[in-house]
Design an enzyme around this catalytic site. Structure first.
Site, PDB file in Angstrom:
ATOM      1  N   HIS A 137      54.838  48.353  38.072  1.00 13.39           N
ATOM      2  CA  HIS A 137      53.710  48.906  37.320  1.00 13.39           C
ATOM      3  C   HIS A 137      52.585  47.894  37.141  1.00 13.39           C
ATOM      4  O   HIS A 137      51.631  48.167  36.397  1.00 13.39           O
ATOM      5  CB  HIS A 137      54.168  49.429  35.958  1.00 13.39           C
ATOM      6  CG  HIS A 137      54.958  50.681  36.054  1.00 13.39           C
ATOM      7  ND1 HIS A 137      55.667  51.212  34.986  1.00 13.39           N
ATOM      8  CD2 HIS A 137      55.189  51.533  37.092  1.00 13.39           C
ATOM      9  CE1 HIS A 137      56.294  52.322  35.366  1.00 13.39           C
ATOM     10  NE2 HIS A 137      56.012  52.530  36.637  1.00 13.39           N
TER      11      HIS A 137
ATOM     12  N   CYS B 153      40.191  46.203  42.385  1.00  7.29           N
ATOM     13  CA  CYS B 153      38.926  46.924  42.520  1.00  7.29           C
ATOM     14  C   CYS B 153      39.226  48.342  43.012  1.00  7.29           C
ATOM     15  O   CYS B 153      40.221  48.571  43.696  1.00  7.29           O
ATOM     16  CB  CYS B 153      38.019  46.204  43.511  1.00  7.29           C
ATOM     17  SG  CYS B 153      36.339  46.884  43.615  1.00  7.29           S
TER      18      CYS B 153
ATOM     19  N   CYS C 158      36.712  47.801  49.687  1.00  5.50           N
ATOM     20  CA  CYS C 158      36.693  46.440  49.131  1.00  5.50           C
ATOM     21  C   CYS C 158      38.041  45.778  49.428  1.00  5.50           C
ATOM     22  O   CYS C 158      39.086  46.440  49.418  1.00  5.50           O
ATOM     23  CB  CYS C 158      36.439  46.469  47.634  1.00  5.50           C
ATOM     24  SG  CYS C 158      36.454  44.819  46.864  1.00  5.50           S
TER      25      CYS C 158
ATOM     26  N   CYS D  58      33.908  42.586  40.197  1.00  2.60           N
ATOM     27  CA  CYS D  58      34.712  42.211  41.366  1.00  2.60           C
ATOM     28  C   CYS D  58      34.078  40.995  42.046  1.00  2.60           C
ATOM     29  O   CYS D  58      32.867  40.979  42.283  1.00  2.60           O
ATOM     30  CB  CYS D  58      34.778  43.378  42.336  1.00  2.60           C
ATOM     31  SG  CYS D  58      35.615  42.988  43.895  1.00  2.60           S
TER      32      CYS D  58
ATOM     33  N   CYS E 288      32.676  42.642  45.601  1.00  2.00           N
ATOM     34  CA  CYS E 288      31.609  43.651  45.677  1.00  2.00           C
ATOM     35  C   CYS E 288      30.780  43.768  44.395  1.00  2.00           C
ATOM     36  O   CYS E 288      29.828  44.548  44.353  1.00  2.00           O
ATOM     37  CB  CYS E 288      32.203  45.008  46.032  1.00  2.00           C
ATOM     38  SG  CYS E 288      33.201  45.736  44.719  1.00  2.00           S
TER      39      CYS E 288
END
Length: 344
Positions: free
Chosen positions: A153, A161, A166, A200, A203
């Protein structure tokens, strides 16, 4: 008697220690048959798979999702813990939900409890792997090797992202973020952190925590190692559940595989699970019952090793390895016999 030997080194004239021993003896006697059975199975060389849930980390200060007055499940986690909610308002996702329920300073500072440490010892000495539903990183802090651990998990304080194509959308995880660097006011230490969503590094779009959300699946990111987890589940001979509510996809898959293929199942929890059939319960707090299992394990190993020299030259590890090889040989002979082939 077995219980006298298992507890033989605990006779200390101190009221607090005696009370603790009495509590341990209570849980030992309650689960004695299961401790003996599981300890012998673990020494047999069979593949053991631990499936751990939130109940394991309660005594480390981590709130559970369910079955507790401090649980966060019943409030708003299913509504807020989604990619959809993040896309609607990334800043609210962090400040209203994530930083109040998961990435809190006390969770980041939490330490493994005796249950975690016992699991680490079992992984070291036995043919065992761990799949955890917890994102608290406590198995790693307890020194379970990453090669023997799948955090199905996710993991707290890591990020991903969701921008298409990406590099961090699927293949890689962002590990360089310090959430305090994005504080609007206060800090984690002050308990009043509010942030602007971290961007990010590739990006520059807002990023999500590396945690499996309710509208995502296990294949949504490579970090969750879903296909490897499925291999571990299929290969396991014995499954040991610890502190789980059996309410997520991974536990459903494990139970299905175990019941379909007649795998032995044990369940450590503070109550007896009634939803799953053919599972042997071990009742009590896992920070007590897992160390008791470890003590039983050492006792069973001690009976097999002359002169109690269990710590010399990794004797237990070698004994389990030899049993594992013998078990593999028997399985191969059985498979060959069933197909009518004869080994030369």
């Amino acid at each position: 008697m077995t219980e006298d030997i298992v507890f033989e080194n605990m006779r200390i004239d101190d009221d607090e220690v005696i009370q603790e021993e009495d509590l341990e003896m209570k849980y030992y006697l309650k689960n004695k048959k299961e401790f003996e059975s599981l300890a012998k199975e673990m020494l047999s060389g069979k593949k053991v798979l631990f499936i751990t849930g939130a109940g394991l980390s309660i005594s480390s200060g981590i709130s559970p999702y369910r079955n507790s007055k401090n649980a966060i499940w019943g409030s708003f986690i299913t509504t807020w813990g989604t990619r959809k909610k993040f896309i609607e308002d990334p800043q609210s996702f962090y400040n209203v939900f994530w930083l109040r329920t998961h990435e809190k300073q006390e969770y980041l500072d939490a330490l493994p409890n005796p249950g975690h440490l016992s699991i680490t010892n079992f992984v070291e000495l036995c043919n065992a792997n761990v799949i955890t539903q917890n994102v608290d990183e406590l198995h790693l802090k307890a020194k379970v090797p990453e090669s023997k651990l799948i955090e199905i998990h996710g993991r707290i304080s890591m990020y991903k992202c969701i921008t298409k194509n990406c590099t961090y959308e699927y293949d890689e995880t962002i590990t360089s973020i310090d959430i305090n660097d994005y504080a609007i006011k206060g800090s984690m230490k002050g308990g009043d952190l509010e942030i602007n969503p971290p961007p990010c590094p590739s990006c520059s779009n807002p990023i999500l925590p590396q945690s499996l959300l309710f509208d995502e699946d296990y294949n949504s990111h490579s970090f969750y190692r879903y296909h490897e987890a499925m291999d571990w589940i299929e290969e396991a001979d014995i499954v040991v559940f610890i502190g789980t509510s059996f309410s997520v996809g991974i536990t459903e898959e494990v139970v299905y595989q175990a019941q379909t293929n007649n795998k032995k199942m044990y369940n450590f929890n503070v109550f007896k699970e009634t939803k799953v059939k053919n599972m042997r319960p071990i009742i009590g707090p896992s920070e007590i019952t897992l160390p008791l299992l470890e003590r039983q394990f050492l006792y069973e190993a001690q009976k097999k090793i002359p002169k109690r020299q269990i710590w010399y030259d990794n004797t237990i590890k070698r004994m389990v390895f030899e049993a594992q090889e013998e078990f593999k040989e028997k399985q191969a002979l059985k498979a060959n016999s069933s197909t009518g082939r004869v080994r030369v």
